[in-house]
Design a protein around this motif. Structure first.
Motif, PDB file in Angstrom:
ATOM      1  N   LEU A 189      13.315  -5.220   8.439  1.00 12.39           N
ATOM      2  CA  LEU A 189      12.638  -3.956   8.773  1.00 12.39           C
ATOM      3  C   LEU A 189      11.694  -3.420   7.470  1.00 12.39           C
ATOM      4  O   LEU A 189      10.583  -3.146   7.808  1.00 12.39           O
ATOM      5  CB  LEU A 189      13.615  -2.961   9.008  1.00 12.39           C
ATOM      6  CG  LEU A 189      12.952  -1.623   9.168  1.00 12.39           C
ATOM      7  CD1 LEU A 189      12.191  -1.333  10.439  1.00 12.39           C
ATOM      8  CD2 LEU A 189      14.200  -0.480   9.391  1.00 12.39           C
ATOM      9  N   PHE A 190      12.241  -3.644   6.510  1.00 12.83           N
ATOM     10  CA  PHE A 190      11.629  -2.915   5.010  1.00 12.83           C
ATOM     11  C   PHE A 190      10.408  -4.110   4.866  1.00 12.83           C
ATOM     12  O   PHE A 190       9.292  -3.607   4.424  1.00 12.83           O
ATOM     13  CB  PHE A 190      12.294  -2.801   3.994  1.00 12.83           C
ATOM     14  CG  PHE A 190      13.145  -1.414   3.975  1.00 12.83           C
ATOM     15  CD1 PHE A 190      12.685  -0.448   4.288  1.00 12.83           C
ATOM     16  CD2 PHE A 190      14.745  -1.535   3.803  1.00 12.83           C
ATOM     17  CE1 PHE A 190      13.470   0.752   4.348  1.00 12.83           C
ATOM     18  CE2 PHE A 190      15.359  -0.559   3.970  1.00 12.83           C
ATOM     19  CZ  PHE A 190      14.837   0.846   4.315  1.00 12.83           C
ATOM     20  N   ASN A 191      10.861  -5.260   5.220  1.00 11.11           N
ATOM     21  CA  ASN A 191       9.639  -6.394   4.852  1.00 11.11           C
ATOM     22  C   ASN A 191       8.302  -6.098   5.935  1.00 11.11           C
ATOM     23  O   ASN A 191       7.172  -6.188   5.221  1.00 11.11           O
ATOM     24  CB  ASN A 191      10.024  -7.690   5.064  1.00 11.11           C
ATOM     25  CG  ASN A 191       9.333  -8.810   4.858  1.00 11.11           C
ATOM     26  OD1 ASN A 191       8.742  -9.046   3.594  1.00 11.11           O
ATOM     27  ND2 ASN A 191       8.584  -9.459   5.928  1.00 11.11           N
ATOM     28  N   ALA A 192       8.858  -5.713   7.103  1.00  9.98           N
ATOM     29  CA  ALA A 192       7.913  -5.739   8.045  1.00  9.98           C
ATOM     30  C   ALA A 192       6.951  -4.181   7.554  1.00  9.98           C
ATOM     31  O   ALA A 192       5.891  -4.231   8.168  1.00  9.98           O
ATOM     32  CB  ALA A 192       8.255  -5.398   9.545  1.00  9.98           C
ATOM     33  N   LEU A 193       7.659  -3.250   7.223  1.00  7.38           N
ATOM     34  CA  LEU A 193       6.872  -2.099   6.804  1.00  7.38           C
ATOM     35  C   LEU A 193       6.268  -2.089   5.435  1.00  7.38           C
ATOM     36  O   LEU A 193       5.074  -1.634   5.639  1.00  7.38           O
ATOM     37  CB  LEU A 193       7.969  -0.834   6.748  1.00  7.38           C
ATOM     38  CG  LEU A 193       8.686  -0.314   7.981  1.00  7.38           C
ATOM     39  CD1 LEU A 193       9.832   0.463   7.823  1.00  7.38           C
ATOM     40  CD2 LEU A 193       7.604   0.085   8.955  1.00  7.38           C
TER      41      LEU A 193
END
Length: 347
Positions: A44-48
């Motif tokens: 999730l944080f990678n995608a954001l």
């Protein structure tokens, strides 16, 4: 305090329950290193974080540039292409060997969402292949170092992108020839020599900022500033960068751009040392400005003259009643209700 694995998982779980919009705002406040660390926390944080990290790709060191090129050369590099909107080469004295230029070109050509391209270098780097073939549909800013080897390719690049360019910097160490005028209908700011300015068609452009540099080291006036009078009246900020700053340049600017709000003079070498008579002469030129509020002069004067700094500023204000801020000889004066005070040393 010891943080258990369960507590760490609970903290991460609480963060992920925040709205995506709020997480996006938080990530934008992080440093580059913090953002990179966040990419490793979860999918999730990678995608954001990834789109934000790669939106503006600029480099402080050659090592950062090489790391970026290696990343783009991997199979996963294709996923980064849509995110990159700003690319700027490092300002360090990079040695641009042909292999490095080719790697930069390969990485840049697919960036169809690019809006800012900064190829201003201290060395003579041609980027011929890139300039001849690249097409960036959303490009609004272009900075380039021009020299005889790449002038033809640069002009072709400008012709392909002229309709959308809003900011342009053309930097060169020797005179360059532009055979036919280039139409730039959307240009808002320009950094170039006065001779290059004369070969650009900005008659319809919403031009508001000019940075004009002069290559002459002799105490001569600027070349006549060739710009359509109706365009000149739209300009609000003019900066002169000179190896030697002729006082007559103040008159040239006052005649061409009487409605500017900001006028700056920067020394490309050592600050210019002016005399008391020249200070009076500047005052006569300031009378021609009708809306000037900020005057920044990177010039110095003898200590005996500088001791009269307050009187000098009051004299200039008498010549131009719209002045509210003056930087001169290392100090900044501000006006409030017709009273001037030197509040701080100029940075």
């Amino acid at each position: 305090m010891v943080v258990t694995r369960r507590a760490a998982r609970a903290a991460r779980s609480s963060i992920t329950r925040l709205p995506v919009e709020l997480l996006d705002m938080i990530i934008r406040y992080l440093s580059l290193e913090q953002g990179a660390a966040m990419c490793r926390i979860s999918h999730l944080f990678n995608a954001l974080a990834t789109p934000i990290l790669y939106q503006s790709v600029t480099f402080d060191t050659d090592e950062q540039l090489l790391a970026f090129l290696n990343t783009m050369n991997r199979p996963s590099g294709a996923s980064l292409v849509p995110h990159i909107q700003h690319f700027g080469l490092p300002r360090a004295d990079t040695l641009y060997m042909p292999k490095l230029v080719a790697a930069i070109t390969v990485s840049l050509l697919p960036l169809t969402n690019l809006r800012v391209l900064d190829l201003a270098t201290a060395d003579e780097v041609s980027f011929i292949t890139l300039l001849r073939t690249a097409q960036f549909p959303h490009l609004t800013r272009f900075d380039i170092t021009v020299h005889p080897k790449n002038i033809e390719a640069v002009l072709g690049f400008l012709q392909r992108h002229h309709r959308d360019l809003q900011h342009l910097a053309i930097i060169h160490a020797e005179p360059v020839e532009i055979p036919s005028p280039i139409h730039l209908p959307q240009l808002r700011s320009l950094y170039a020599t006065d001779l290059v300015l004369s070969r650009l068609n900005v008659e319809d452009a919403p031009l508001v900022e000019l940075r004009i540099y002069n290559l002459d080291e002799e105490p001569t006036s600027l070349h006549p500033i060739s710009i359509d009078p109706s365009t000149a009246r739209r300009v609000r900020s003019v900066t002169l960068l000179c190896g030697y700053i002729p006082i007559d340049a103040f008159d040239d600017v006052a005649k061409s751009f009487p409605l500017i709000n900001t006028f700056e003079v920067e020394a490309m070498d050592l600050p210019r040392l002016i005399t008391a008579d020249e200070i009076i002469q500047i005052g006569t030129y300031l009378e021609k400005f009708t809306e000037l509020s900020t005057l920044n002069l990177d010039i110095s004067t003898a200590d005996r003259v500088l001791n009269e700094g307050d009187a000098i500023i009051r004299g200039w204000y008498g010549a131009c009643k719209t002045l509210s801020s003056v930087t001169f000889a290392g100090k900044t004066w501000l006006r409030e209700k017709d009273k001037w005070s030197a509040l701080c040393e100029a940075v």
